[in-house]
Design an enzyme around this catalytic site. Structure first.
Site, PDB file in Angstrom:
ATOM      1  N   HIS A   1       0.973  -1.292  -0.276  1.00 12.39           N
ATOM      2  CA  HIS A   1       0.058  -0.220   0.016  1.00 12.39           C
ATOM      3  C   HIS A   1       0.853   0.968   0.327  1.00 12.39           C
ATOM      4  O   HIS A   1       0.529   2.464  -0.279  1.00 12.39           O
ATOM      5  CB  HIS A   1      -0.802  -0.234   1.152  1.00 12.39           C
ATOM      6  CG  HIS A   1      -2.007  -1.095   1.288  1.00 12.39           C
ATOM      7  ND1 HIS A   1      -3.036  -0.578   0.291  1.00 12.39           N
ATOM      8  CD2 HIS A   1      -1.862  -2.190   1.089  1.00 12.39           C
ATOM      9  CE1 HIS A   1      -4.082  -1.847   0.442  1.00 12.39           C
ATOM     10  NE2 HIS A   1      -2.958  -2.769   0.458  1.00 12.39           N
TER      11      HIS A   1
ATOM     12  N   ASP B   1       3.161   9.507  -1.129  1.00 14.03           N
ATOM     13  CA  ASP B   1       2.732   9.080  -0.552  1.00 14.03           C
ATOM     14  C   ASP B   1       2.771   7.926  -1.794  1.00 14.03           C
ATOM     15  O   ASP B   1       2.531   7.693  -2.902  1.00 14.03           O
ATOM     16  CB  ASP B   1       1.426   9.929  -0.453  1.00 14.03           C
ATOM     17  CG  ASP B   1       0.193   9.027   0.197  1.00 14.03           C
ATOM     18  OD1 ASP B   1       0.094   7.627   1.276  1.00 14.03           O
ATOM     19  OD2 ASP B   1      -0.924  10.095   0.512  1.00 14.03           O
TER      20      ASP B   1
HETATM   21  P1  ADQ Z   1      -3.041   6.466   4.818  1.00 14.43           P
HETATM   22  O1  ADQ Z   1      -1.830   6.752   4.580  1.00 14.43           O
HETATM   23  O2  ADQ Z   1      -4.000   6.289   6.029  1.00 14.43           O
HETATM   24  O3  ADQ Z   1      -3.496   5.055   3.690  1.00 14.43           O
HETATM   25  P2  ADQ Z   1      -4.940   7.591   2.537  1.00 14.43           P
HETATM   26  O4  ADQ Z   1      -4.529   6.842   1.309  1.00 14.43           O
HETATM   27  O5  ADQ Z   1      -4.919   9.155   2.601  1.00 14.43           O
HETATM   28  O6  ADQ Z   1      -4.061   7.501   3.591  1.00 14.43           O
HETATM   29  O7  ADQ Z   1      -5.784   7.300   3.358  1.00 14.43           O
HETATM   30  C1  ADQ Z   1      -6.658   7.714   4.086  1.00 14.43           C
HETATM   31  C2  ADQ Z   1      -8.028   7.330   5.080  1.00 14.43           C
HETATM   32  O8  ADQ Z   1      -8.525   7.854   5.989  1.00 14.43           O
HETATM   33  C3  ADQ Z   1      -8.526   7.892   4.086  1.00 14.43           C
HETATM   34  O9  ADQ Z   1     -10.518   7.519   3.639  1.00 14.43           O
HETATM   35  C4  ADQ Z   1      -9.488   9.575   5.067  1.00 14.43           C
HETATM   36  O10 ADQ Z   1     -10.772   9.887   4.976  1.00 14.43           O
HETATM   37  C5  ADQ Z   1      -9.269   9.152   5.580  1.00 14.43           C
HETATM   38  N1  ADQ Z   1      -8.929   9.628   6.988  1.00 14.43           N
HETATM   39  C6  ADQ Z   1      -7.501  10.507   7.164  1.00 14.43           C
HETATM   40  N2  ADQ Z   1      -7.829  11.585   8.298  1.00 14.43           N
HETATM   41  C7  ADQ Z   1      -8.604  11.100   8.348  1.00 14.43           C
HETATM   42  C8  ADQ Z   1      -9.191  12.465   9.858  1.00 14.43           C
HETATM   43  N3  ADQ Z   1      -8.328  13.177  10.620  1.00 14.43           N
HETATM   44  N4  ADQ Z   1     -10.988  11.767   9.675  1.00 14.43           N
HETATM   45  C9  ADQ Z   1     -11.020  11.118   9.549  1.00 14.43           C
HETATM   46  N5  ADQ Z   1     -10.691  10.516   8.067  1.00 14.43           N
HETATM   47  C10 ADQ Z   1      -9.437  10.615   8.686  1.00 14.43           C
HETATM   48  C11 ADQ Z   1      -1.967   3.981   2.758  1.00 14.43           C
HETATM   49  C12 ADQ Z   1      -0.746   4.763   2.513  1.00 14.43           C
HETATM   50  C13 ADQ Z   1      -1.946   5.447   0.878  1.00 14.43           C
HETATM   51  C14 ADQ Z   1      -2.758   4.729   0.240  1.00 14.43           C
HETATM   52  C15 ADQ Z   1      -3.223   4.017   1.438  1.00 14.43           C
HETATM   53  C16 ADQ Z   1      -4.162   2.564   0.842  1.00 14.43           C
HETATM   54  O11 ADQ Z   1       0.326   5.141   3.013  1.00 14.43           O
HETATM   55  O12 ADQ Z   1      -0.889   5.716   0.150  1.00 14.43           O
HETATM   56  O13 ADQ Z   1      -3.327   5.404  -1.043  1.00 14.43           O
HETATM   57  O14 ADQ Z   1      -2.647   2.954   2.513  1.00 14.43           O
HETATM   58  O15 ADQ Z   1      -3.352   1.601   0.139  1.00 14.43           O
END
Ligand code: ADQ
Length: 462
Positions: free
Chosen positions: A157, A365
């Site tokens: 991921h 990311d």
């Molecule tokens: P993350 O690093 O956690 O995931 P991301 O892909 O942006 O990052 O996903 C975060 C999820 O959590 C989103 O659904 C977002 O809405 C939610 N979220 C984040 N902060 C929040 C907050 N403060 N309040 C509520 N909801 C929040 C890891 C990898 C990424 C990759 C994903 C999926 O680091 O690059 O895209 O896995 O593979």
């Protein structure tokens, strides 16, 4: 149909909607095949014996959840020291933050072996096993050593760094070699596949048989990009829901005379938060017409708080946002609203929709799902603009976003200004193209593409 077995560090009950897109998408595939989801229970046994842990079985509808407890020593070395303290920073290009001396690798291997032992007892001969993320890279090698011959796939991921940087990780050869126990390895972007190809070609001496085929130590592996998506329909339904609409209306009312910008993430050094705040400060300095108007709501939810680098980042953000508010704020306007908290998933689309601009500017990311959620939540008749880091995996797909180098504060500020000024027709055009792409390559497409590719592979020798 073969049974699907998903393995990940944490296991979510797919029936609980709070679990969000990925858990639900995997849950659907598991339900269809009467599958099994395996991982850590989240429970730490104080004084427990390393390499041992009780197995818990639970039925969630058609899906069986199997979880293992970890001893304190295993948890700290596998999860804190190695996965979060070494692998996460290295894979996000932050060698400076990796604690190579913490000695977590032995525990990392021990937990992977423990998982393999517990999982092996539950596996059926024709199962398809799908392992997720950097915590569990050596799992298939452990299972193969125990005689398991099932088809196995792995999805990373997070990003894979360029070969020279990855080579700085003392265990990089062992880890990359261990990936050859899988039949298929999936990455988020073509860039990650290119890094993998160069690494195994040079450092592991693998034969590169084709764009996606590699052979080393008598094992053939397929490696390919499967950019993860969101459940666009689910997210759009959330956007129409009561909580999101209330949030949207409240913000519109409160900020009727202002332009809102939004940032949402876990508080993590990979997300480029200080750089973003500095770019926003530069925007206010260089384009003073935004004073009294542009307001950045920055949500950064608590994450890995026991790690020093995270505590330092938290105080840096607090002091930066305080400084910007002190410097530019007025009695009736604060430029930055920094909130160190989670936003309820049902309200999140309302926040996205109220914002004229989303700042998704990580330094690195794997993909970044916030970028896709922002697009899904927009009103197509009057959509906001996505400012996206070129270093997010999502940048390979979302060309119609305004791409920035988050290290370049001046240009990022200039791009934010362009986003704030973008004419309606251009906003609509860009949004329509972005929406089309995230719809075509949504989370269901991602899951099916990966599983179809895995079913097509043939293991040659274990
Ligand atoms: P993350 O690093 O956690 O995931 P991301 O892909 O942006 O990052 O996903 C975060 C999820 O959590 C989103 O659904 C977002 O809405 C939610 N979220 C984040 N902060 C929040 C907050 N403060 N309040 C509520 N909801 C929040 C890891 C990898 C990424 C990759 C994903 C999926 O680091 O690059 O895209 O896995 O593979």
């Amino acid at each position: 149909m073969s049974r699907l077995v998903v393995v990940s560090n944490r296991v979510a009950d797919p029936r609980k909607t709070a679990a969000g897109g990925l858990a639900v998408a995997l849950g659907q595939a598991l339900e269809r095949s009467g599958g099994l989801w395996f991982g850590w229970s989240g429970h730490i046994t104080e004084g427990g014996t390393p390499g041992e842990g009780e197995l818990h079985l639970q039925q969630a509808g058609a899906v069986q959840l199997a979880t293992v407890d970890l001893s304190r020593e295993d948890h700290d070395s596998y999860y804190l020291n190695y996965s979060n303290g070494v692998l996460w920073p290295v894979l996000h290009n932050r060698l400076d933050l990796a604690d190579f001396d913490a000695g977590g690798f032995a525990g990392y291997q021990r937990v992977n072996r423990l998982f393999a032992q517990r999982l092996k007892a539950l596996l059926r001969p024709d199962d398809i096993v799908w392992v997720h993320d950097y915590h569990l890279m050596p799992l298939a090698a452990e299972l193969r050593a125990m005689g398991c011959e099932q088809r196995m796939g792995f999805f990373l991921h997070v990003p894979l760094p360029p070969p020279q940087l990855l080579a700085a990780l003392p265990e990089s050869d062992r880890l990359m070699r261990s990936l050859f126990a899988y039949d298929l390895v999936g990455f988020q972007s073509r860039n990650d596949v290119a890094h993998f190809s160069r690494y195994v070609g040079v450092e592991v001496g693998a034969d590169v048989l084709g764009e996606h085929e590699f052979r080393a130590h008598g094992k053939t592996l397929r490696a390919q990009a499967f950019p993860i998506g969101i459940d666009v329909e689910e997210f759009q339904a959330l956007t129409e829901g009561k909580e999101a609409r209330e949030m949207h209306e409240q913000l519109k009312r409160e900020y009727a005379r202002r332009r809102l910008l939004v940032g949402v993430e876990r508080l993590d050094y990979s997300k480029g938060l200080p750089q973003r705040l500095k770019a926003f400060r530069t925007l206010l300095q260089n384009y003073p017409e935004n004073k009294g108007s542009a307001t950045l709501i920055q949500i950064a939810s608590p994450s890995r708080e026991s790690v020093d680098a995270y505590a330092a980042l938290r105080s840096e953000l607090e002091s930066l946002s305080g400084a910007i508010n002190g410097e530019h704020g007025e009695l009736d306007w604060m430029p930055v609203r920094y909130i160190h908290r989670n936003v309820a998933r049902k309200r999140l689309p309302g926040l996205y929709r109220a914002a004229a601009v989303a700042l998704v500017t990580p330094l690195r990311d794997g993909m970044n799902l916030v970028a896709k959620e922002y697009v899904a939540a927009q009103d197509p008749a009057d959509p906001g603009v996505l400012v996206l880091s070129r270093f997010a995996g999502a940048a390979e797909q979302l060309h119609e976003a305004l791409l920035v180098n988050p290290h370049d504060t001046g240009r990022t500020a200039e791009t934010i200004q362009r986003a704030l000024q973008m004419p309606l027709a251009e906003r609509q055009q860009r949004h329509a193209a972005l929406l089309d792409r995230i719809r075509t390559q949504d989370v269901h497409w991602w899951r099916e593409a990966f599983l179809a590719a895995l079913r097509e592979t043939r293991k040659e020798s274990a």
